[in-house]
Write a protein that holds these residues in place. Structure first.
Motif, PDB file in Angstrom:
ATOM      1  N   THR A 194      -5.812   5.073  -0.741  1.00 52.69           N
ATOM      2  CA  THR A 194      -6.315   3.706  -0.721  1.00 52.69           C
ATOM      3  C   THR A 194      -5.488   2.880   0.246  1.00 52.69           C
ATOM      4  N   SER A 195      -5.864   1.615   0.412  1.00 45.06           N
ATOM      5  CA  SER A 195      -5.043   0.752   1.264  1.00 45.06           C
ATOM      6  C   SER A 195      -4.146  -0.137   0.413  1.00 45.06           C
ATOM      7  N   LEU A 196      -3.975   0.189  -0.851  1.00 40.50           N
ATOM      8  CA  LEU A 196      -3.159  -0.625  -1.747  1.00 40.50           C
ATOM      9  C   LEU A 196      -1.689  -0.236  -1.622  1.00 40.50           C
ATOM     10  N   ASN A 197      -0.825  -1.236  -1.608  1.00 38.64           N
ATOM     11  CA  ASN A 197       0.603  -0.949  -1.557  1.00 38.64           C
ATOM     12  C   ASN A 197       1.160  -0.853  -2.978  1.00 38.64           C
ATOM     13  N   PRO A 198       1.564   0.340  -3.385  1.00 40.38           N
ATOM     14  CA  PRO A 198       2.014   0.489  -4.770  1.00 40.38           C
ATOM     15  C   PRO A 198       3.335  -0.216  -5.046  1.00 40.38           C
ATOM     16  N   MET A 199       4.030  -0.715  -3.983  1.00 43.89           N
ATOM     17  CA  MET A 199       5.285  -1.411  -4.213  1.00 43.89           C
ATOM     18  C   MET A 199       5.044  -2.772  -4.876  1.00 43.89           C
ATOM     19  N   VAL A 249      -2.668  -2.974   5.221  1.00 44.53           N
ATOM     20  CA  VAL A 249      -2.268  -2.677   3.844  1.00 44.53           C
ATOM     21  C   VAL A 249      -2.498  -3.887   2.962  1.00 44.53           C
ATOM     22  N   LYS A 250      -3.148  -3.661   1.839  1.00 45.95           N
ATOM     23  CA  LYS A 250      -3.364  -4.744   0.887  1.00 45.95           C
ATOM     24  C   LYS A 250      -2.122  -4.891   0.018  1.00 45.95           C
ATOM     25  N   GLU A 251      -1.543  -6.107   0.067  1.00 44.12           N
ATOM     26  CA  GLU A 251      -0.325  -6.307  -0.704  1.00 44.12           C
ATOM     27  C   GLU A 251      -0.615  -6.905  -2.071  1.00 44.12           C
TER      28      GLU A 251
END
Lengths: 368, 396
Positions: free
Chosen positions: B297-302, B393-395
């Motif tokens: 995905t383009s989700l940032n897991p941070m 990236v989606k933050e």
């Protein structure tokens, strides 16, 4: 004195362990599970109560009549003729039960390992070996027991390798059907435990008789805890399947598998159980020989060894046509047969002896 | 006197020492590695044994690893038909120059057809005969069971060894003979066995150079196979049975396209049975955690919020899988493959005694609550999604 040798109380305690558990490991978990289901482990605790009574009886009778075995003091307690009858009962009983034990052992070996070897050979080779031990006297039997018993207990530790396969929750529900099935299940363990009266044949030959009771109780503790232990292992491993196995401990041993190479251990188990059964047969054999020698008042018991061995072999085959009958006898006859001789008669003797002592404190036929 | 005694002893021991009647030399034995059972005509059973060819065993290790071709095959098969297993085996012995030895036989395969007719009589043989081992693994094959034994795997010595090794990875439910026996004796009267298929041969391989492998499970009610469950449903079953093994969990998220994969996944499952009045319910509590190994995905897991959303997606995935398996077992097959019966029996022994004869009707009606607690614990070597510029990236 027929027996010249002396053993220590420790040796006696060690000797009793395989003398009871050698066939106990084979048959007890499945016999108790048939009645008590998942409460089979409780049966050991109930059976131990009887064990306490029997160890106490044997040692108390020994205190009243030191240096005598049951064959001798039964004459003093019950009178000449009834005493002789009791002696004969013990003699015949030991002949028969030694034969039966040899048969139990042979059935196990033939069922699982030596499929083609004739039963007679399995039995007679073991009885011959035991005969040599018995000819050597009590000291020899006791010393071989001290050497072999550690080997005999080794499987208990090897069974721990099964821990990954055990399901502790199999123990639930505890006492689902009340206490009655557990008491029914105790029938067989208490018969095995009642064999503790064999102490009556060893106590007179102790070098340290004052420790006899202590080692009797310690041995009882070891036996009861091993019973509970193997029952629990069988239950945890097999759950509802326990009562279906001919010998759950043996099947559990077959199940052991560590890595890809440490497996198929049952031949090892056989080796370790054979030495246990050797001690068991030798102990009962010795009791039979001593009963015979004391009953007919021989000056030496050695000449009686081989003839009695022959009779043991005969008794092991006589009236036991197949393994179903052997299992049937173990399940339905032994729970009454053994306690009758090993607990009922001794208890009656003890009560009579105490009663006599009170009635005629000076007399009473005590021989020191 | 003394001397004659000793002489007698030596003579007697001569009879005992050679090893008696049951002496067997190693070169009189044939090591069986697996047995397969197929249905034959006239209600007969066809037993196929796979046994090792000792002459071809020596070139093991790396050199022989790529072999399995032509003349150096390490196993071969033979089969016979008979009225029952014992009969077929005695006929087999007639065409085997050596005595069959079972000590290394760790794989038993029933064909689907045999399993559907019921395996109780065959299973009795396996349990009763002193030689087959209780720790052997049991399988059901799709199609002919003997085919799985006739393959020559490129690695491993035999196709049965492949099955055993795969089973030890826990890629599917691993069922030994004893475990199956316990299930047949137990409360639920239902069991599952892994299903065996044959891997299609690659183009460069020799004929028959392939392996059998496991996919999905066969469902047994009493001793009869009643159907099979797909791989996806089997995983749900493994979640409920706390037996997830070596799986990778892959799931989509709502916030973005692409998939997230976790491995290894650890799970802790608690099953709480409950009877209130006439209502039987079961709560399955799953606590699971996994490490991220792929983030498509383009989700940032941070970002804690996004990670929370991923956790929710993970949870939903596990939840759905379990639901799917429950629906399949309860509604479609009506077979208690989860062994819920055992849990009820342990907690409500009195109620169980009254109800055990009706368990077949009761089981589909048991209401199951699934509570999943799922967390992603670690992210691997990178933080934001790899392979795309930071700006995409989606933050949040």
């Amino acid at each position: 004195m027929l027996e010249k040798g002396k053993i220590s109380a420790f040796q006696m305690g060690i000797m009793m362990y395989p003398a009871i558990m050698a066939t106990g490991f084979l048959a007890l978990p499945t016999l108790t599970a048939q009645y008590a289901k998942n409460d089979l482990w409780l049966t050991g605790i109930f059976a131990s109560l009887l064990g306490l009574v029997i160890v106490y009886t044997a040692t108390k009778l020994h205190e009243l009549y030191p240096m005598q075995t049951v064959i001798e003091y039964s004459e003093h307690i019950a009178g000449k003729l009834p005493g002789k009858v009791i002696g004969l009962v013990y003699l015949l009983f030991f002949l028969h039960i030694s034969g039966f034990i040899a048969r139990e052992y042979a059935e196990f070996v033939k069922d699982n390992f030596l499929f083609k070897t004739p039963m007679l050979l399995i039995i007679s080779s073991m009885v011959l070996l035991a005969a040599f031990a018995v000819r050597g006297g009590l000291e020899m039997v006791a010393r071989s027991a001290v050497i072999f018993t550690p080997l005999f207990t080794l499987p208990l530790f090897i069974l721990l390798l099964l821990i990954p396969d055990l399901d502790v929750k199999n123990i639930f529900p505890v006492l689902n059907h009340g206490i009655i099935p557990v008491i029914k299940g105790t029938a067989s363990p208490q018969a095995w435990i009642s064999e503790f009266f064999l102490l009556a044949f060893f106590l007179p030959f102790l070098a340290d008789p004052e420790k006899g009771r202590k080692w009797g109780f310690l041995s009882l503790c070891a036996i009861v805890s091993s019973m509970i232990y193997v029952n629990l292992i069988s239950l945890f491993l097999f759950g509802p399947d326990t009562d279906d196995k001919m010998s759950p401990v043996f099947t559990a041993f077959r199940y052991i598998r560590v890595g890809d190479f440490f497996e198929n251990l049952e031949a090892m188990l056989l080796a370790m159980w054979v030495v246990g059964n050797f001690v068991k047969i030798a102990v009962f054999y010795y009791a039979a020989v001593l009963s015979c020698a004391q009953w007919v008042k021989l000056t030496d018991f050695r000449p009686a060894v081989f003839p009695i061995g022959l009779m043991i072999v005969a008794f092991s085959l006589w009236d036991l046509p197949n393994s179903v009958i052997v299992s049937y006898v173990i399940k339905y006859v032994i729970p009454f047969y053994l306690p009758a001789v090993f607990s009922l008669i001794p208890l009656l003797l003890l009560v009579t002896a105490e009663w006599r002592k009170r009635k005629e404190p000076v007399e009473g036929g005590r021989v020191r | 006197m003394k001397a004659s005694w000793k002489l007698w002893l030596i003579l007697v021991s001569l009879f005992f020492l050679p090893g008696c009647w049951d002496r067997v030399e190693l070169n009189d034995l044939s090591l069986i590695t697996a047995l397969a059972f197929d249905q034959a005509e006239n209600n007969q059973i066809q037993v196929t044994i796979q046994f090792v060819i000792p002459q071809n065993q020596s070139g093991g290790g790396l050199l022989g690893g790529g072999g399995g071709s032509g003349g150096d095959k390490r196993t071969t098969v033979r089969s016979e038909k008979g009225a029952d297993i014992a009969h077929a085996l005695s006929k087999l012995q007639r065409i085997m120059p050596r005595k069959l030895f079972w000590g290394q036989c760790k794989v038993f395969i029933f064909s689907e057809e045999v399993a559907k007719r019921g395996i109780k009589e065959h299973f009795d043989f396996l349990l009763r005969h002193p030689q087959p081992r209780e720790s052997a693994y049991m399988f059901v094959s799709k199609g002919k069971a003997a085919d799985a034994l006739e393959l020559f795997p490129p690695i491993e010595r035999s196709s049965s060894e492949v099955l055993r090794e795969l089973d030890e990875f826990k890629v599917g439910p691993r069922i030994t003979m004893e475990q199956l026996s316990i299930r047949f004796k137990g409360d639920s009267q239902a069991a599952v066995l892994p299903l065996v298929y044959i891997l299609p041969r690659v183009k460069s391989a020799e004929p028959l150079q392939s392996i059998p492998f496991m996919l999905g499970t066969a469902i047994f009610k009493k001793d009869k196979m009643i159907g099979d469950m797909s791989e996806k449903i089997t995983r749900g079953l493994q979640w409920v049975n706390n037996d997830i093994g070596e799986y990778t969990v892959t799931f989509p998220t709502e916030e973005s396209e692409g998939l997230i994969s976790l491995k290894p996944v650890k799970a802790h499952v608690k099953r709480i049975p409950r009877i209130e009045g006439d209502k039987w319910t079961m709560t399955v509590k799953v606590r699971t955690e996994g490490d991220m190994i792929q983030n498509g995905t383009s989700l940032n897991p941070m970002s804690p919020e996004l990670l929370d959303k991923m956790d929710k997606a993970f949870k939903k995935d596990v939840h759905d899988r379990i639901r799917l398996a429950l629906r399949e077992a309860q509604q479609r097959w009506k077979a208690d493959v989860f062994d819920f019966a055992k849990d009820f029996h342990r907690k409500y022994p009195k109620r169980w005694d009254q109800a055990k004869d009706r368990w077949d009707e009761l089981f589909p009606k048991v209401e199951v609550f699934v509570e999943v607690q799922a967390e992603i614990n670690r992210l691997g070597l990178i933080n934001s999604p790899g392979g795309i510029p930071k700006t995409e990236v989606k933050e949040k």
